[in-house]
Design an enzyme around this catalytic site. Structure first.
Site, mmCIF file in Angstrom:
data_model
loop_
_atom_site.group_PDB
_atom_site.id
_atom_site.type_symbol
_atom_site.label_atom_id
_atom_site.label_comp_id
_atom_site.label_asym_id
_atom_site.label_seq_id
_atom_site.Cartn_x
_atom_site.Cartn_y
_atom_site.Cartn_z
ATOM 1 N N ASP A 30 -93.364 61.014 -33.573
ATOM 2 C CA ASP A 30 -92.195 61.369 -34.384
ATOM 3 C C ASP A 30 -92.652 62.142 -35.621
ATOM 4 O OD1 ASP A 30 -89.064 60.088 -34.591
ATOM 5 O OD2 ASP A 30 -89.907 60.997 -36.400
ATOM 6 N N ASN A 85 -80.926 55.025 -30.132
ATOM 7 C CA ASN A 85 -79.729 55.212 -30.955
ATOM 8 C C ASN A 85 -78.719 55.947 -30.078
ATOM 9 O OD1 ASN A 85 -80.718 54.066 -33.384
ATOM 10 N ND2 ASN A 85 -81.853 55.933 -33.826
ATOM 11 N N GLN A 92 -77.572 58.187 -33.826
ATOM 12 C CA GLN A 92 -78.251 59.284 -33.115
ATOM 13 C C GLN A 92 -78.069 60.584 -33.870
ATOM 14 O OE1 GLN A 92 -77.132 59.683 -28.970
ATOM 15 N NE2 GLN A 92 -78.650 61.293 -28.606
ATOM 16 N N HIS A 98 -83.727 59.923 -26.166
ATOM 17 C CA HIS A 98 -85.109 59.588 -26.516
ATOM 18 C C HIS A 98 -85.203 58.110 -26.821
ATOM 19 C CE1 HIS A 98 -82.900 60.983 -30.047
ATOM 20 N NE2 HIS A 98 -83.583 60.092 -30.758
ATOM 21 N N LEU A 99 -86.335 57.543 -26.411
ATOM 22 C CA LEU A 99 -86.630 56.130 -26.652
ATOM 23 C C LEU A 99 -87.641 56.058 -27.776
ATOM 24 C CD1 LEU A 99 -86.607 53.097 -25.859
ATOM 25 C CD2 LEU A 99 -88.337 53.655 -24.128
HETATM 26 P P1 5GP Z 1 -82.347 59.689 -33.587
HETATM 27 O O1 5GP Z 1 -81.785 59.290 -34.913
HETATM 28 O O2 5GP Z 1 -81.622 60.876 -32.972
HETATM 29 O O3 5GP Z 1 -82.465 58.521 -32.621
HETATM 30 O O4 5GP Z 1 -83.835 60.094 -33.859
HETATM 31 C C1 5GP Z 1 -84.307 61.397 -33.882
HETATM 32 C C2 5GP Z 1 -85.777 61.322 -34.233
HETATM 33 O O5 5GP Z 1 -86.355 62.574 -33.950
HETATM 34 C C3 5GP Z 1 -86.032 61.026 -35.724
HETATM 35 O O6 5GP Z 1 -86.860 59.867 -35.831
HETATM 36 C C4 5GP Z 1 -86.737 62.288 -36.222
HETATM 37 O O7 5GP Z 1 -87.735 62.020 -37.181
HETATM 38 C C5 5GP Z 1 -87.297 62.891 -34.945
HETATM 39 N N1 5GP Z 1 -87.404 64.333 -34.959
HETATM 40 C C6 5GP Z 1 -86.431 65.223 -35.341
HETATM 41 N N2 5GP Z 1 -86.856 66.480 -35.187
HETATM 42 C C7 5GP Z 1 -88.131 66.399 -34.693
HETATM 43 C C8 5GP Z 1 -89.097 67.389 -34.349
HETATM 44 O O8 5GP Z 1 -88.884 68.615 -34.447
HETATM 45 N N3 5GP Z 1 -90.280 66.926 -33.888
HETATM 46 C C9 5GP Z 1 -90.562 65.592 -33.752
HETATM 47 N N4 5GP Z 1 -91.775 65.251 -33.286
HETATM 48 N N5 5GP Z 1 -89.663 64.639 -34.080
HETATM 49 C C10 5GP Z 1 -88.469 65.045 -34.543
#
Ligand code: 5GP
Ligand code: ZN
Length: 112
Positions: A30, A85, A92, A98-99
């Site tokens: 992440d 999420n 989300q 994604h997990l």
């Molecule tokens: P969500 O809130 O949608 O479940 O989590 C999205 C996750 O994706 C967050 O923890 C955020 O830090 C991560 N994330 C967002 N953009 C990127 C990216 O460009 N690269 C990586 N490696 N992680 C990302």
């Protein structure tokens, strides 16, 4: 999907730190970790949210959980959290399933 950041990570258009890849999934670190170990398991198939998951996706989602367990153990974790999420109201932000694998210390789920 062309405007999906995780599809772009999967096809290499956006760089990431990949820790695992097979024909069905990619595991990446992440970019903004909420725990000492914070890995995301992404299916190569674009599914926007668990809320949009179909019956035909159940083996793929099960594979994500199995690979999550493998990468968590390979990261040296003896225990961890696994989190989806689901939709905006579930926290989300990126609409490609994604997990989250979170471990290695105290994890505040409100920040995940
Ligand atoms: P969500 O809130 O949608 O479940 O989590 C999205 C996750 O994706 C967050 O923890 C955020 O830090 C991560 N994330 C967002 N953009 C990127 C990216 O460009 N690269 C990586 N490696 N992680 C990302
Ligand atoms: Zn996508």
């Amino acid at each position: 999907m062309t405007d999906c950041i995780f599809c772009k990570i999967i096809n290499g258009e956006i760089p990431s730190k990949k820790v695992y890849e097979d024909e069905q999934v990619v595991a990446i670190e992440d970019i903004n970790p909420k725990a000492p170990v914070h890995i995301l398991i992404l299916p190569k198939k674009h599914i926007s949210s668990i809320a949009e998951m179909e019956k035909e996706d159940e083996n793929l989602i099960g594979h994500m959980i199995y690979i999550g367990k493998k990468v968590a153990q390979e990261a040296g974790l003896k225990g961890w959290k696994m989190l989806f999420n689901v939709e905006k109201e579930g926290g989300q932000i990126v609409f490609h399933v994604h997990l989250h694998i979170l471990g290695g210390g105290y994890v505040n789920l409100k920040e995940c």
